[in-house]
Design a protein around this motif. Structure first.
Motif, PDB file in Angstrom:
ATOM      1  N   GLY A  98      -2.912  19.963   7.334  1.00 55.11           N
ATOM      2  CA  GLY A  98      -1.868  19.268   6.594  1.00 55.11           C
ATOM      3  C   GLY A  98      -2.255  18.918   5.174  1.00 55.11           C
ATOM      4  N   PRO A  99      -1.313  18.388   4.402  1.00 52.15           N
ATOM      5  CA  PRO A  99      -1.579  18.011   3.019  1.00 52.15           C
ATOM      6  C   PRO A  99      -2.708  17.008   2.853  1.00 52.15           C
ATOM      7  N   VAL A 100      -2.840  16.058   3.770  1.00 53.48           N
ATOM      8  CA  VAL A 100      -3.936  15.089   3.667  1.00 53.48           C
ATOM      9  C   VAL A 100      -5.275  15.805   3.757  1.00 53.48           C
ATOM     10  N   GLY A 101      -5.408  16.716   4.734  1.00 51.83           N
ATOM     11  CA  GLY A 101      -6.632  17.483   4.860  1.00 51.83           C
ATOM     12  C   GLY A 101      -6.887  18.354   3.644  1.00 51.83           C
ATOM     13  N   TYR A 102      -5.827  18.915   3.096  1.00 52.83           N
ATOM     14  CA  TYR A 102      -5.955  19.727   1.878  1.00 52.83           C
ATOM     15  C   TYR A 102      -6.531  18.906   0.741  1.00 52.83           C
ATOM     16  N   LEU A 103      -6.029  17.702   0.543  1.00 54.57           N
ATOM     17  CA  LEU A 103      -6.509  16.861  -0.554  1.00 54.57           C
ATOM     18  C   LEU A 103      -7.943  16.403  -0.307  1.00 54.57           C
ATOM     19  N   LEU A 104      -8.273  16.097   0.932  1.00 54.97           N
ATOM     20  CA  LEU A 104      -9.658  15.737   1.244  1.00 54.97           C
ATOM     21  C   LEU A 104     -10.587  16.913   0.948  1.00 54.97           C
ATOM     22  N   ASP A 105     -10.171  18.108   1.329  1.00 57.99           N
ATOM     23  CA  ASP A 105     -10.971  19.300   1.053  1.00 57.99           C
ATOM     24  C   ASP A 105     -11.080  19.565  -0.441  1.00 57.99           C
ATOM     25  N   ALA A 106     -10.067  19.137  -1.199  1.00 56.85           N
ATOM     26  CA  ALA A 106     -10.063  19.342  -2.655  1.00 56.85           C
ATOM     27  C   ALA A 106     -10.911  18.309  -3.383  1.00 56.85           C
ATOM     28  N   GLY A 107     -11.412  17.316  -2.656  1.00 62.01           N
ATOM     29  CA  GLY A 107     -12.301  16.341  -3.273  1.00 62.01           C
ATOM     30  C   GLY A 107     -11.738  14.945  -3.417  1.00 62.01           C
ATOM     31  N   VAL A 108     -10.529  14.707  -2.932  1.00 63.82           N
ATOM     32  CA  VAL A 108      -9.974  13.353  -2.964  1.00 63.82           C
ATOM     33  C   VAL A 108     -10.637  12.546  -1.856  1.00 63.82           C
ATOM     34  N   SER A 109     -11.073  11.351  -2.170  1.00 64.79           N
ATOM     35  CA  SER A 109     -11.758  10.532  -1.170  1.00 64.79           C
ATOM     36  C   SER A 109     -10.752   9.852  -0.241  1.00 64.79           C
ATOM     37  N   GLU A 110     -11.240   9.501   0.939  1.00 65.13           N
ATOM     38  CA  GLU A 110     -10.387   8.769   1.868  1.00 65.13           C
ATOM     39  C   GLU A 110      -9.965   7.429   1.280  1.00 65.13           C
ATOM     40  N   SER A 111     -10.846   6.805   0.514  1.00 63.52           N
ATOM     41  CA  SER A 111     -10.502   5.516  -0.090  1.00 63.52           C
ATOM     42  C   SER A 111      -9.383   5.673  -1.112  1.00 63.52           C
ATOM     43  N   THR A 112      -9.354   6.799  -1.813  1.00 66.92           N
ATOM     44  CA  THR A 112      -8.261   7.057  -2.761  1.00 66.92           C
ATOM     45  C   THR A 112      -6.939   7.205  -2.023  1.00 66.92           C
ATOM     46  N   LEU A 113      -6.947   7.942  -0.936  1.00 66.85           N
ATOM     47  CA  LEU A 113      -5.727   8.103  -0.149  1.00 66.85           C
ATOM     48  C   LEU A 113      -5.281   6.767   0.424  1.00 66.85           C
ATOM     49  N   GLU A 114      -6.240   5.954   0.850  1.00 71.53           N
ATOM     50  CA  GLU A 114      -5.899   4.621   1.351  1.00 71.53           C
ATOM     51  C   GLU A 114      -5.300   3.753   0.256  1.00 71.53           C
ATOM     52  N   SER A 115      -5.808   3.904  -0.972  1.00 69.78           N
ATOM     53  CA  SER A 115      -5.249   3.147  -2.094  1.00 69.78           C
ATOM     54  C   SER A 115      -3.815   3.558  -2.373  1.00 69.78           C
ATOM     55  N   LEU A 116      -3.545   4.858  -2.308  1.00 70.54           N
ATOM     56  CA  LEU A 116      -2.175   5.330  -2.509  1.00 70.54           C
ATOM     57  C   LEU A 116      -1.242   4.712  -1.478  1.00 70.54           C
ATOM     58  N   VAL A 117      -1.664   4.725  -0.224  1.00 73.85           N
ATOM     59  CA  VAL A 117      -0.841   4.154   0.842  1.00 73.85           C
ATOM     60  C   VAL A 117      -0.664   2.644   0.644  1.00 73.85           C
ATOM     61  N   GLY A 118      -1.752   1.971   0.320  1.00 74.02           N
ATOM     62  CA  GLY A 118      -1.682   0.525   0.169  1.00 74.02           C
ATOM     63  C   GLY A 118      -0.846   0.077  -1.014  1.00 74.02           C
ATOM     64  N   ASP A 119      -0.905   0.840  -2.104  1.00 77.12           N
ATOM     65  CA  ASP A 119      -0.207   0.437  -3.323  1.00 77.12           C
ATOM     66  C   ASP A 119       1.229   0.921  -3.404  1.00 77.12           C
ATOM     67  N   LEU A 120       1.504   2.075  -2.816  1.00 76.20           N
ATOM     68  CA  LEU A 120       2.810   2.719  -3.031  1.00 76.20           C
ATOM     69  C   LEU A 120       3.772   2.528  -1.876  1.00 76.20           C
ATOM     70  N   LEU A 121       3.371   1.756  -0.868  1.00 78.48           N
ATOM     71  CA  LEU A 121       4.295   1.445   0.227  1.00 78.48           C
ATOM     72  C   LEU A 121       4.563  -0.052   0.246  1.00 78.48           C
ATOM     73  N   THR A 122       5.728  -0.408   0.736  1.00 77.78           N
ATOM     74  CA  THR A 122       6.124  -1.803   0.799  1.00 77.78           C
ATOM     75  C   THR A 122       6.950  -2.051   2.053  1.00 77.78           C
ATOM     76  N   ASP A 123       6.947  -3.300   2.513  1.00 73.49           N
ATOM     77  CA  ASP A 123       7.806  -3.657   3.649  1.00 73.49           C
ATOM     78  C   ASP A 123       9.235  -3.949   3.197  1.00 73.49           C
ATOM     79  N   ASP A 124       9.419  -4.074   1.906  1.00 74.21           N
ATOM     80  CA  ASP A 124      10.734  -4.426   1.355  1.00 74.21           C
ATOM     81  C   ASP A 124      11.531  -3.159   1.092  1.00 74.21           C
ATOM     82  N   ALA A 125      12.548  -2.929   1.884  1.00 76.24           N
ATOM     83  CA  ALA A 125      13.358  -1.714   1.749  1.00 76.24           C
ATOM     84  C   ALA A 125      14.426  -1.835   0.683  1.00 76.24           C
ATOM     85  N   ALA A 126      14.547  -2.996   0.043  1.00 72.86           N
ATOM     86  CA  ALA A 126      15.622  -3.189  -0.932  1.00 72.86           C
ATOM     87  C   ALA A 126      15.370  -2.363  -2.193  1.00 72.86           C
TER      88      ALA A 126
END
Length: 261
Positions: free
Chosen positions: A233-261
């Motif tokens: 999948g795309p996550v594995g592709y990015l990890l193989d391309a050199g993106v760290s797991e912590s970077t992916l976690e930062s994307l998830v943590g920063d770019l998602l919200t519980d507020d659907a408004a």
């Protein structure tokens, strides 16, 4: 339908395909944040009024995925806005050719169907995996957001980047494909109509090349399935391309919200 949210497509004078990637259902019942990451066609085409409107979005970074020749033909002039333009070139010299020259060079027997587009996407992902990794690293840096990434049409290189990001955020595959296909409504059909007289004058069959000028859902779907098979999948592709797991976690943590408004 989240794809039809009136906030999705942002009317900026000079471009047709400037879109907010917010408001999509994602991981754990959360949604992607509005006003953080945008995708676009060539922002270099913005008028001065368009740049003024862009400034109101508080964008800090513009990631330009075009090759240097494309940038030379249509340079980005930021009208004194306080933003950074980061050049992350993707694509072969084909990107610097005019469409008429490209179609006529390949000849009338070339097959421009969905499978051709998918093969092109796979080549892009393979050859420029390091650039997609750099883009994700940049988007994960909160000091560089809000941000927009763009190419010329905002459908191929930009479409792949958006699909990778949305998959990382846990957006459903069908919604990822909906987002990709939206380019047909915002830009492709208008652009095909504009190009038709020139293409017909050059002897190019417009209907035959239509997939190349569009965002065919099947092409991206096939490409994502290929990533599933080759990189888990795309996550594995990015990890193989050199993106760290912590970077992916930062994307998830920063770019998602519980507020659907």
């Amino acid at each position: 339908m989240p794809i039809n949210d009136p906030r999705r497509v942002i009317p900026l004078e000079g471009v047709r395909n400037f879109r907010d990637l917010g408001g999509y259902p994602a991981l754990d019942g959360r949604v992607t944040r509005w006003g953080e990451v945008f995708r676009a066609d060539a922002v270099s085409l913005l008028t001065q009024e368009g740049w003024r409107s862009l400034g109101e979005l508080n964008i800090k970074t513009v990631y330009d995925l075009r090759r240097q020749g494309e940038r030379d033909r249509s340079p980005t002039v930021e009208h004194d806005l306080a933003l950074d333009v980061v050049h992350l070139p993707i694509g072969s010299e084909v990107a610097e050719m005019s469409l008429v020259d490209w179609f006529t060079q390949r000849g009338p027997e070339e097959n421009w169907d969905d499978s051709y587009i998918a093969d092109t996407y796979k080549e892009i992902l393979t050859e420029w995996n390091d650039v997609f990794a750099r883009l994700m690293n940049g988007l994960a840096n909160p000091s560089q957001r809000p941000a927009v990434f763009h190419c010329t049409a905002g459908k191929d290189r930009t479409g792949l980047a958006a699909a990778l990001l949305l998959d990382v955020l846990g957006v459903d595959r069908d919604v990822v494909l909906d987002d990709y296909e939206l380019t047909n409504r915002t830009r492709s059909e208008h652009r095909i109509a504009e190009l038709t007289p020139e293409l017909e004058a050059a002897g190019v069959d417009v209907e035959k090349v239509r997939p190349y000028l569009s965002a065919p859902r099947a092409a991206l779907e096939s490409t994502l399935q290929w990533l599933d098979e080759t990189h888990d999948g795309p996550v594995g592709y990015l990890l193989d391309a050199g993106v760290s797991e912590s970077t992916l976690e930062s994307l998830v943590g920063d770019l998602l919200t519980d507020d659907a408004a």
